[in-house]
Design a protein around this motif. Structure first.
Motif, PDB file in Angstrom:
ATOM      1  N   GLU A  17      47.986 -39.532  63.779  1.00 31.60           N
ATOM      2  CA  GLU A  17      47.703 -39.666  65.104  1.00 31.60           C
ATOM      3  C   GLU A  17      45.472 -40.019  64.775  1.00 31.60           C
ATOM      4  O   GLU A  17      45.563 -41.010  64.710  1.00 31.60           O
ATOM      5  N   GLN A  18      45.392 -39.081  64.205  1.00 28.44           N
ATOM      6  CA  GLN A  18      44.171 -38.601  63.946  1.00 28.44           C
ATOM      7  C   GLN A  18      43.775 -39.536  62.329  1.00 28.44           C
ATOM      8  O   GLN A  18      42.728 -39.913  62.323  1.00 28.44           O
ATOM      9  N   LEU A  19      44.798 -39.334  61.324  1.00 22.77           N
ATOM     10  CA  LEU A  19      44.804 -40.288  60.460  1.00 22.77           C
ATOM     11  C   LEU A  19      44.650 -41.780  60.780  1.00 22.77           C
ATOM     12  O   LEU A  19      43.177 -42.641  60.009  1.00 22.77           O
ATOM     13  N   ARG A  20      44.993 -41.971  61.466  1.00 26.36           N
ATOM     14  CA  ARG A  20      45.078 -43.051  61.858  1.00 26.36           C
ATOM     15  C   ARG A  20      43.949 -44.036  62.361  1.00 26.36           C
ATOM     16  O   ARG A  20      43.292 -45.126  62.095  1.00 26.36           O
ATOM     17  N   ARG A  21      43.166 -43.277  63.224  1.00 30.46           N
ATOM     18  CA  ARG A  21      41.928 -43.041  63.954  1.00 30.46           C
ATOM     19  C   ARG A  21      41.142 -43.597  62.767  1.00 30.46           C
ATOM     20  O   ARG A  21      39.724 -43.963  62.881  1.00 30.46           O
ATOM     21  N   LEU A  22      40.621 -42.517  61.899  1.00 32.96           N
ATOM     22  CA  LEU A  22      40.228 -42.440  60.726  1.00 32.96           C
ATOM     23  C   LEU A  22      40.512 -44.029  60.415  1.00 32.96           C
ATOM     24  O   LEU A  22      38.979 -44.102  59.299  1.00 32.96           O
ATOM     25  N   GLY A  23      41.299 -44.738  59.854  1.00 34.57           N
ATOM     26  CA  GLY A  23      41.846 -45.404  59.087  1.00 34.57           C
ATOM     27  C   GLY A  23      41.287 -46.894  59.919  1.00 34.57           C
ATOM     28  O   GLY A  23      41.212 -48.017  59.468  1.00 34.57           O
TER      29      GLY A  23
END
Length: 67
Positions: free
Chosen positions: A61-67
């Motif tokens: 979820e955190q990685l998706r927010r960064l991308g």
């Protein structure tokens, strides 16, 4: 809590020594787990799996927010 002396001893360890310490602790933990009754062992493993999956979900979820 670890004593200052023990903390300093860990700081002086080489990466190889630290890894051996980790392996020893994992072996002790695994042996203790295997000594539990089957039902309790499976319950604990299920909790660990659940925690791991939740951790993965949060990370993704955190990685998706960064991308």
């Amino acid at each position: 809590m670890l004593s200052q002396e023990k903390i300093e001893a860990y700081r002086r360890m080489t990466p190889e020594e630290r890894w051996r310490e980790v392996e020893e602790l994992m072996t002790i933990a695994w042996r203790a787990l295997l000594e539990l009754p089957e039902e309790e062992r499976q319950r604990r493993l299920a909790v660990i799996r659940e925690e791991h999956e939740e951790s993965d979900r949060i990370l993704l979820e955190q990685l998706r927010r960064l991308g």
